[in-house]
Motif scaffolding. Structure first.
Motif, mmCIF file in Angstrom:
data_model
loop_
_atom_site.group_PDB
_atom_site.id
_atom_site.type_symbol
_atom_site.label_atom_id
_atom_site.label_comp_id
_atom_site.label_asym_id
_atom_site.label_seq_id
_atom_site.Cartn_x
_atom_site.Cartn_y
_atom_site.Cartn_z
ATOM 1 N N ARG A 166 -4.005 -58.294 -11.456
ATOM 2 C CA ARG A 166 -5.022 -57.324 -11.028
ATOM 3 C C ARG A 166 -4.373 -56.130 -10.322
ATOM 4 N NH1 ARG A 166 -8.874 -60.804 -7.456
ATOM 5 N NH2 ARG A 166 -10.090 -58.861 -7.241
ATOM 6 N N ILE A 167 -3.460 -56.423 -9.415
ATOM 7 C CA ILE A 167 -2.792 -55.342 -8.679
ATOM 8 C C ILE A 167 -1.894 -54.542 -9.611
ATOM 9 C CG2 ILE A 167 -1.105 -54.828 -6.869
ATOM 10 C CD1 ILE A 167 -2.198 -57.315 -5.382
ATOM 11 N N GLY A 168 -1.132 -55.240 -10.456
ATOM 12 C CA GLY A 168 -0.230 -54.539 -11.367
ATOM 13 C C GLY A 168 -0.970 -53.641 -12.339
ATOM 14 N N ALA A 169 -2.059 -54.150 -12.914
ATOM 15 C CA ALA A 169 -2.826 -53.351 -13.869
ATOM 16 C C ALA A 169 -3.438 -52.125 -13.192
ATOM 17 C CB ALA A 169 -3.922 -54.206 -14.501
ATOM 18 N N LEU A 170 -3.992 -52.318 -11.997
ATOM 19 C CA LEU A 170 -4.611 -51.187 -11.297
ATOM 20 C C LEU A 170 -3.562 -50.181 -10.848
ATOM 21 C CD1 LEU A 170 -7.149 -49.883 -10.252
ATOM 22 C CD2 LEU A 170 -7.009 -51.315 -8.198
ATOM 23 N N ALA A 171 -2.416 -50.658 -10.378
ATOM 24 C CA ALA A 171 -1.347 -49.756 -9.945
ATOM 25 C C ALA A 171 -0.843 -48.907 -11.106
ATOM 26 C CB ALA A 171 -0.198 -50.557 -9.334
ATOM 27 N N GLU A 172 -0.670 -49.533 -12.259
ATOM 28 C CA GLU A 172 -0.210 -48.780 -13.433
ATOM 29 C C GLU A 172 -1.273 -47.774 -13.870
ATOM 30 O OE1 GLU A 172 2.271 -47.400 -16.315
ATOM 31 O OE2 GLU A 172 2.701 -48.745 -14.628
ATOM 32 N N LEU A 173 -2.531 -48.157 -13.757
ATOM 33 C CA LEU A 173 -3.608 -47.239 -14.124
ATOM 34 C C LEU A 173 -3.615 -46.030 -13.199
ATOM 35 C CD1 LEU A 173 -5.987 -46.931 -16.094
ATOM 36 C CD2 LEU A 173 -7.424 -48.080 -14.404
ATOM 37 N N VAL A 174 -3.387 -46.277 -11.916
ATOM 38 C CA VAL A 174 -3.344 -45.184 -10.933
ATOM 39 C C VAL A 174 -2.254 -44.181 -11.283
ATOM 40 C CG1 VAL A 174 -2.702 -44.664 -8.538
ATOM 41 C CG2 VAL A 174 -4.373 -46.467 -9.021
ATOM 42 N N SER A 175 -1.147 -44.682 -11.824
ATOM 43 C CA SER A 175 -0.031 -43.794 -12.160
ATOM 44 C C SER A 175 -0.276 -42.989 -13.434
ATOM 45 C CB SER A 175 1.263 -44.609 -12.307
ATOM 46 O OG SER A 175 1.200 -45.437 -13.455
ATOM 47 N N ARG A 176 -1.336 -43.354 -14.187
ATOM 48 C CA ARG A 176 -1.582 -42.688 -15.466
ATOM 49 C C ARG A 176 -2.814 -41.788 -15.470
ATOM 50 N NH1 ARG A 176 -0.357 -47.090 -20.298
ATOM 51 N NH2 ARG A 176 1.507 -48.057 -19.368
ATOM 52 N N VAL A 177 -3.764 -42.052 -14.588
ATOM 53 C CA VAL A 177 -4.978 -41.238 -14.559
ATOM 54 C C VAL A 177 -5.170 -40.665 -13.155
ATOM 55 C CG1 VAL A 177 -6.075 -42.622 -16.355
ATOM 56 C CG2 VAL A 177 -6.473 -43.190 -13.960
ATOM 57 N N THR B 34 -17.717 -41.813 -19.087
ATOM 58 C CA THR B 34 -17.852 -40.474 -19.661
ATOM 59 C C THR B 34 -17.839 -39.405 -18.576
ATOM 60 O OG1 THR B 34 -19.145 -41.354 -21.520
ATOM 61 C CG2 THR B 34 -19.306 -38.986 -21.086
ATOM 62 N N LEU B 35 -18.560 -39.639 -17.506
ATOM 63 C CA LEU B 35 -18.618 -38.671 -16.412
ATOM 64 C C LEU B 35 -17.255 -38.446 -15.759
ATOM 65 C CD1 LEU B 35 -21.977 -39.649 -14.639
ATOM 66 C CD2 LEU B 35 -21.528 -37.638 -16.057
ATOM 67 N N SER B 36 -16.431 -39.502 -15.731
ATOM 68 C CA SER B 36 -15.121 -39.369 -15.088
ATOM 69 C C SER B 36 -14.024 -38.947 -16.064
ATOM 70 C CB SER B 36 -14.723 -40.699 -14.433
ATOM 71 O OG SER B 36 -14.557 -41.701 -15.415
ATOM 72 N N GLY B 37 -14.388 -38.813 -17.319
ATOM 73 C CA GLY B 37 -13.420 -38.345 -18.305
ATOM 74 C C GLY B 37 -12.483 -39.400 -18.844
ATOM 75 N N LEU B 38 -12.837 -40.671 -18.727
ATOM 76 C CA LEU B 38 -11.991 -41.721 -19.280
ATOM 77 C C LEU B 38 -12.055 -41.704 -20.805
ATOM 78 C CD1 LEU B 38 -12.772 -44.742 -16.901
ATOM 79 C CD2 LEU B 38 -10.730 -43.301 -16.917
ATOM 80 N N ASP B 39 -10.986 -42.137 -21.437
ATOM 81 C CA ASP B 39 -10.908 -42.178 -22.895
ATOM 82 C C ASP B 39 -12.023 -43.076 -23.442
ATOM 83 O OD1 ASP B 39 -10.150 -42.941 -25.597
ATOM 84 O OD2 ASP B 39 -8.198 -42.055 -25.142
ATOM 85 N N PRO B 40 -12.850 -42.566 -24.362
ATOM 86 C CA PRO B 40 -13.939 -43.378 -24.926
ATOM 87 C C PRO B 40 -13.457 -44.674 -25.562
ATOM 88 C CG PRO B 40 -14.254 -41.074 -25.478
ATOM 89 C CD PRO B 40 -12.890 -41.188 -24.867
ATOM 90 N N LEU C 263 -5.818 -49.605 -20.040
ATOM 91 C CA LEU C 263 -4.419 -49.177 -19.966
ATOM 92 C C LEU C 263 -3.804 -48.966 -21.343
ATOM 93 C CD1 LEU C 263 -2.670 -51.258 -17.147
ATOM 94 C CD2 LEU C 263 -2.690 -48.774 -17.399
ATOM 95 N N THR C 264 -4.208 -49.757 -22.301
ATOM 96 C CA THR C 264 -3.568 -49.690 -23.616
ATOM 97 C C THR C 264 -3.772 -48.356 -24.326
ATOM 98 O OG1 THR C 264 -5.519 -50.702 -24.675
ATOM 99 C CG2 THR C 264 -3.757 -52.191 -23.982
ATOM 100 N N VAL C 265 -4.775 -47.592 -23.917
ATOM 101 C CA VAL C 265 -5.034 -46.311 -24.586
ATOM 102 C C VAL C 265 -4.747 -45.111 -23.681
ATOM 103 C CG1 VAL C 265 -6.794 -47.340 -26.069
ATOM 104 C CG2 VAL C 265 -7.470 -46.287 -23.915
ATOM 105 N N VAL C 266 -4.349 -45.373 -22.456
ATOM 106 C CA VAL C 266 -4.062 -44.271 -21.517
ATOM 107 C C VAL C 266 -2.552 -44.008 -21.536
ATOM 108 C CG1 VAL C 266 -4.132 -43.471 -19.136
ATOM 109 C CG2 VAL C 266 -6.009 -44.845 -20.061
ATOM 110 N N GLU C 267 -2.171 -42.807 -21.903
ATOM 111 C CA GLU C 267 -0.769 -42.472 -21.989
ATOM 112 C C GLU C 267 -0.215 -42.136 -20.618
ATOM 113 O OE1 GLU C 267 -0.339 -39.274 -24.699
ATOM 114 O OE2 GLU C 267 -1.058 -40.420 -26.439
ATOM 115 N N ARG C 268 1.094 -42.329 -20.487
ATOM 116 C CA ARG C 268 1.761 -41.979 -19.238
ATOM 117 C C ARG C 268 1.784 -40.474 -19.027
ATOM 118 N NH1 ARG C 268 4.803 -45.515 -16.458
ATOM 119 N NH2 ARG C 268 5.070 -47.606 -17.296
#
Length: 278
Positions: A144-155, A218-224, A273-278
């Motif tokens: 949970r922490i690792g996935a969220l931390a990586e997401l923070v670094s990408r969005v 959608t409001l926050s601009g996340l990849d559909p 995470l799988t669709v959010v690029e670095r």
């Protein structure tokens, strides 16, 4: 006021009072939040009518995600770094819920050591945590922490906080899956005491969870496509835990539901995470 309540029943379910009462019941059931008694509630501390309040579980999950999302935003604002910000956010959720779902996951993991159905159910009821449960908790928190931390670094911060909110709503909805599709594994457990939700109510909850995910994403601009994967993988996780429970104990318990929630939360974050690029 009391006479009016007696005439209309516990709460008029089609009214806004009924919606608020059910939401309050959900929050009391799923968290340690000090939810105040509403003026029109007859017995706010009674065992909830779970088959009825199921419809609002996604909304309750969304509310529970507010504090962890705020903590994440605050930690990032203070420039504490992705990993520490994610750890604080997960800690905030754990404190908010009183480790409600984590306890269920640990008990479910420990039950794998049982050779028979009866032994597995006995292990689930045991308050002690064994090696499977402890190892499982470490892995769950790390993921949970690792996935969220990586997401923070990408969005951006708004996107990461929105992901926390969406995952909170979707995962608690996924946690309902075994409760709906399987009978209670024992007649003296909490899942039997609160009642079994109907499939119709569950699908309404699932639809609400989907709307929450699509609108907020959608409001926050996340990849559909990322939002879609969050929906698909969280639902698949709920189904997987349901099949596991059917084979493992031929039914469901509250611990199985807690385990499903934890796995669904991780799956939802990884899906995004799988669709959010670095």
């Amino acid at each position: 006021m009391a006479e009016q309540l007696e005439e209309t029943g516990p709460v008029a379910m089609g009214s806004w009072q009924g919606v608020l009462a059910d939401l309050a019941s959900c929050l009391r059931f799923y968290s340690r939040l000090p939810v105040p008694a509403l003026p029109w509630e007859q017995d706010p501390h009674a065992l909830p009518d779970f088959p009825r309040i199921t419809r609002l579980v996604p909304l309750a999950g969304l509310v529970l995600g507010i504090l962890p999302a705020a903590v994440l935003a605050g930690a990032l604002l203070l420039d504490l770094g992705p990993w520490l910000a994610a750890a604080l956010s997960v800690a905030a959720m754990t404190v908010t819920t009183g480790a409600f779902h984590e306890d269920g996951f640990a008990d479910t993991a420990d039950s794998f050591g049982g050779a028979t159905r009866e032994r597995r159910l006995a292990i689930m009821r045991d308050s002690l945590i064994g090696s499977f449960g402890a190892s499982g908790l470490v892995l769950v928190f790390a993921l949970r922490i690792g996935a969220l931390a990586e997401l923070v670094s990408r969005v951006d911060t708004a996107g990461a906080c929105t992901a926390v909110l969406i995952a909170a709503a979707l995962s608690r909805t996924a946690g309902l899956t075994p409760l709906v599709l399987l009978p209670p594994a024992r007649l003296d457990g909490a899942s039997h005491a609160v009642g079994q939700p109907t499939r119709d109510t569950f699908w309404r909850a699932a639809a609400l969870a989907g709307v929450i995910a699509v609108v907020l994403g959608t409001l926050s601009g996340l990849d559909p496509s990322g939002i879609g994967l969050m929906l698909i993988l969280s639902a698949a996780s709920g189904w997987a835990l349901t099949r596991l429970a059917a084979r493992h104990i031929q039914g469901q318990t509250g611990d199985i539901a807690g385990a499903a929630q934890q796995v669904a939360e991780i799956a939802a974050l990884i899906g995004l995470l799988t669709v959010v690029e670095r």
